[in-house]
Design a protein around this motif. Structure first.
Motif, PDB file in Angstrom:
ATOM      1  N   LEU A 100       0.831  -1.206   0.000  1.00 20.68           N
ATOM      2  CA  LEU A 100       0.000   0.000   0.000  1.00 20.68           C
ATOM      3  C   LEU A 100       0.867   1.258   0.000  1.00 20.68           C
ATOM      4  CD1 LEU A 100      -2.869  -0.879   2.520  1.00 20.68           C
ATOM      5  CD2 LEU A 100      -2.974  -0.792   0.022  1.00 20.68           C
ATOM      6  N   ARG A 101       1.976   1.225   0.741  1.00 21.68           N
ATOM      7  CA  ARG A 101       2.872   2.383   0.760  1.00 21.68           C
ATOM      8  C   ARG A 101       3.463   2.630  -0.625  1.00 21.68           C
ATOM      9  NH1 ARG A 101       4.094  -0.043   5.892  1.00 21.68           N
ATOM     10  NH2 ARG A 101       3.425   1.341   7.606  1.00 21.68           N
ATOM     11  N   ALA A 149       2.884   5.906  -3.151  1.00 17.70           N
ATOM     12  CA  ALA A 149       4.016   6.637  -3.723  1.00 17.70           C
ATOM     13  C   ALA A 149       3.895   6.713  -5.245  1.00 17.70           C
ATOM     14  CB  ALA A 149       5.325   5.975  -3.320  1.00 17.70           C
ATOM     15  N   VAL A 150       3.487   5.632  -5.871  1.00 18.96           N
ATOM     16  CA  VAL A 150       3.308   5.627  -7.325  1.00 18.96           C
ATOM     17  C   VAL A 150       2.196   6.586  -7.714  1.00 18.96           C
ATOM     18  CG1 VAL A 150       2.618   4.221  -9.296  1.00 18.96           C
ATOM     19  CG2 VAL A 150       4.213   3.295  -7.618  1.00 18.96           C
ATOM     20  N   ALA A 151       1.099   6.565  -6.981  1.00 17.69           N
ATOM     21  CA  ALA A 151      -0.021   7.459  -7.283  1.00 17.69           C
ATOM     22  C   ALA A 151       0.375   8.917  -7.117  1.00 17.69           C
ATOM     23  CB  ALA A 151      -1.208   7.132  -6.370  1.00 17.69           C
ATOM     24  N   ALA A 152       1.201   9.211  -6.097  1.00 11.95           N
ATOM     25  CA  ALA A 152       1.594  10.589  -5.826  1.00 11.95           C
ATOM     26  C   ALA A 152       2.612  11.110  -6.825  1.00 11.95           C
ATOM     27  CB  ALA A 152       2.144  10.705  -4.405  1.00 11.95           C
ATOM     28  N   ALA A 211       8.665   6.995  -7.763  1.00 19.73           N
ATOM     29  CA  ALA A 211       8.274   6.366  -6.501  1.00 19.73           C
ATOM     30  C   ALA A 211       9.470   5.685  -5.840  1.00 19.73           C
ATOM     31  CB  ALA A 211       7.159   5.354  -6.752  1.00 19.73           C
ATOM     32  N   ALA A 212      10.317   5.055  -6.652  1.00 21.23           N
ATOM     33  CA  ALA A 212      11.511   4.401  -6.110  1.00 21.23           C
ATOM     34  C   ALA A 212      12.436   5.413  -5.450  1.00 21.23           C
ATOM     35  CB  ALA A 212      12.248   3.657  -7.232  1.00 21.23           C
ATOM     36  N   ILE A 243      -5.860   3.023   6.515  1.00 19.07           N
ATOM     37  CA  ILE A 243      -5.323   1.705   6.889  1.00 19.07           C
ATOM     38  C   ILE A 243      -3.934   1.848   7.485  1.00 19.07           C
ATOM     39  CG2 ILE A 243      -4.521  -0.505   5.969  1.00 19.07           C
ATOM     40  CD1 ILE A 243      -6.778  -0.248   3.857  1.00 19.07           C
ATOM     41  N   LEU A 244      -3.072   2.638   6.810  1.00 17.03           N
ATOM     42  CA  LEU A 244      -1.706   2.810   7.282  1.00 17.03           C
ATOM     43  C   LEU A 244      -1.657   3.591   8.594  1.00 17.03           C
ATOM     44  CD1 LEU A 244       0.046   3.532   3.873  1.00 17.03           C
ATOM     45  CD2 LEU A 244       0.140   1.423   5.214  1.00 17.03           C
TER      46      LEU A 244
END
Length: 335
Positions: free
Chosen positions: A7-8, A12-15, A22-23, A72-73
């Motif tokens: 989920l994290r 990151a990919v979405a942001a 994201a990496a 969730i996080l």
């Protein structure tokens, strides 16, 4: 089964919009991000991303998962931190976000008290103005947000809704909310049930004029007496409130300069380029050389609060930090 680490990565990919970005944000390799996204899609049983050339967008399922990921996080963080702190706060982490004048006045006192009582609790600090700080809290990027808001002001009839501007130094900037937008009017969002609100103090705004100004020794002035002056305004939210207060007094301020840097405001006022109103917290953290302060009537105060989420409020490290912020606020001299 959906794993928190996946989920994290999805957030990151979405942001960031790409695996490589994201990496970089997560401090890992691009293949690792790609592998974890594949594992998440397998666990979900449906595609979460659509790749079109170099662009990447979320599917409907991906949007739903990102929407739920913050809560969730945050819940998992609360559980982890509470378990780690069971043995008397020997461990714990708090990510704190505060606006600049709060960071230089309330926060240092609070964190010094916290470290003395619980040296094992680690606190990090990032500066952000509301509503951005509140958004960070809801997104799971911090545990506590120290924020402020202004009361609503009734404008005088027949007064325009916008202030004239001359040369503007460091105006709103690319991320500032526009007038009349949902983000720009997010003052009332604290009342939602998803936030725990700890009132800290009521911060009065005071007038700042050049030391040779005709009102420098007045002690207290009606804001209408400053109607003909050029103004130096602050952050977008403070600027909107200044316009509202002035229009409630029957005039529209002529804003020649706008900057959210308080030393810059003091410098411009000291140079005789205009007048300003600043929160008392801000004046405590800058050297007001070349200026004089006067009480402004009618009195205007902003409400300063500490915000967190209900799950996080039960975490001992978070609760202890909130208590120290309240204690620091009680020590601040108030008129």
């Amino acid at each position: 089964m959906i794993e928190p680490r996946h989920l994290r990565v999805l957030r990151a990919v979405a942001a960031t919009g790409s695996f490589s970005a994201a990496a970089r944000e997560l401090g890992c390799t691009q293949p690792a991000v790609s592998q974890q996204m594949k594992a998440l899609e397998q666990s979900s049983g449906t595609p979460l991303l659509v790749r079109t050339g170099r662009e990447m967008r979320l599917t409907q399922a991906g949007e739903a998962l990102v929407r739920h990921a913050a809560g969730i996080l945050a819940g998992l963080t609360a559980a982890e931190e509470e378990v780690a702190a069971i043995a008397g706060l020997r461990a714990g982490r708090v990510r704190l976000v505060s606006f600049p004048s709060g960071s230089s006045t309330l926060v240092p006192t609070a964190l010094a008290e916290l470290r003395e009582s619980f040296p094992g609790t680690r606190v990090s600090l990032v500066e952000a103005e509301p509503p951005r700080s509140v958004e960070m809290l809801r997104a799971g990027d911090c545990e506590i947000a120290v924020a402020f808001r202004y009361p609503e002001v009734q404008r005088a009839a027949g007064v325009g809704a916008a202030a004239g501007t001359g040369a503007v130094a460091d105006a709103e900037g690319p991320g500032a909310p526009a007038e009349g937008t949902a983000e720009g009017t997010a003052e009332g969002s604290w009342g939602k049930d998803d936030l725990v609100v700890r009132p800290l103090l009521s911060d009065r705004l005071v007038g700042v004029v050049p030391e040779g100004h005709r009102l420098a020794s007045a002690g207290a002035v009606d804001i209408g007496e400053l109607a003909g002056e050029p103004w130096i305004a602050g952050c977008p939210r403070c600027r909107r409130h200044l316009v509202d207060v002035c229009e409630a007094a029957g005039f529209t301020p002529r804003i020649d300069f706008a900057t959210d840097d308080y030393p810059a405001v003091i410098g411009l006022v000291a140079a005789g380029l205009g007048v300003a109103v600043l929160p008392e917290l801000a004046l405590e953290s800058v050297r007001a050389k070349g200026t004089a302060t006067v009480e402004v009537e009618p009195a205007v105060r902003r409400e300063v609060v500490a915000l967190t989420l209900p799950d996080l409020a039960r975490v001992p490290a978070v609760a202890a930090t909130l208590d120290r912020l309240e204690s620091a606020a009680r020590r601040e001299p108030r008129p």
